[in-house]
Design an enzyme around this catalytic site. Structure first.
Site, PDB file in Angstrom:
ATOM      1  N   LEU A 178       0.839  -1.203   0.000  1.00  0.00           N
ATOM      2  CA  LEU A 178       0.000   0.000   0.000  1.00  0.00           C
ATOM      3  C   LEU A 178       0.871   1.248   0.000  1.00  0.00           C
ATOM      4  CD1 LEU A 178      -2.582  -1.127   2.704  1.00  0.00           C
ATOM      5  CD2 LEU A 178      -2.815  -1.248   0.229  1.00  0.00           C
ATOM      6  N   ASP A 179       0.369   2.318  -0.604  1.00  0.00           N
ATOM      7  CA  ASP A 179       1.096   3.585  -0.544  1.00  0.00           C
ATOM      8  C   ASP A 179       0.582   4.409   0.638  1.00  0.00           C
ATOM      9  OD1 ASP A 179      -1.312   4.764  -1.343  1.00  0.00           O
ATOM     10  OD2 ASP A 179      -0.693   4.987  -3.431  1.00  0.00           O
ATOM     11  N   SER A 180       1.130   5.598   0.819  1.00  0.00           N
ATOM     12  CA  SER A 180       0.773   6.414   1.992  1.00  0.00           C
ATOM     13  C   SER A 180      -0.689   6.834   1.984  1.00  0.00           C
ATOM     14  CB  SER A 180       1.678   7.646   2.081  1.00  0.00           C
ATOM     15  OG  SER A 180       1.560   8.427   0.915  1.00  0.00           O
TER      16      SER A 180
END
Length: 128
Positions: free
Chosen positions: A83-85
């Site tokens: 997952l990204d931020s």
């Protein structure tokens, strides 16, 4: 200024120290000391950590960008789940909905794994 000094001289009170034998020990508790404790309602309002773990894992598994087979109690949002931020922020928002309280931004920024989310939520008195 002169009036103030005259007034202070008039109001000064002599203080005499207690003799050594009459001085209380600094470590002795006075009967006038009141101890403040938590009420039973406050003591019992934290959620069980295993329940929090199950609910956090369930919320993360329901997130559309997560492969449910990769979710475990030690999973890191970026490293293990990919997952990204922004996705991590969305997961924190889902956890806020799940547990019924708002996680402050400075704390939300620190939550980057399931373990950290569980620890924070289990230690928060407003979690439901």
């Amino acid at each position: 200024m002169a009036t103030r000094n005259v007034l202070l001289k008039y109001l000064r009170v002599q203080i005499r120290g207690l003799p050594q034998s009459a001085r209380p020990s600094p470590f002795a508790l006075s009967p006038n000391v009141l101890l403040r404790g938590f009420s039973e309602e406050v003591k019992g309002c934290f959620l069980d950590k295993s329940e929090v773990t199950d609910r956090v894992i369930s919320a993360v598994k329901n997130f559309q960008k997560v492969d449910p087979s990769k979710v475990n109690p030690n999973a890191h949002f970026q490293n293990d789940l990919g997952l990204d931020s922004l996705d991590a922020v969305e997961i924190v928002m889902a956890l806020e909905e799940e547990f019924g309280f708002e996680i402050p931004d400075n704390e939300a920024d620190k939550i980057n794994s399931i373990n950290l989310a569980v620890d924070f939520i289990a230690s928060h008195p407003q979690a439901k």
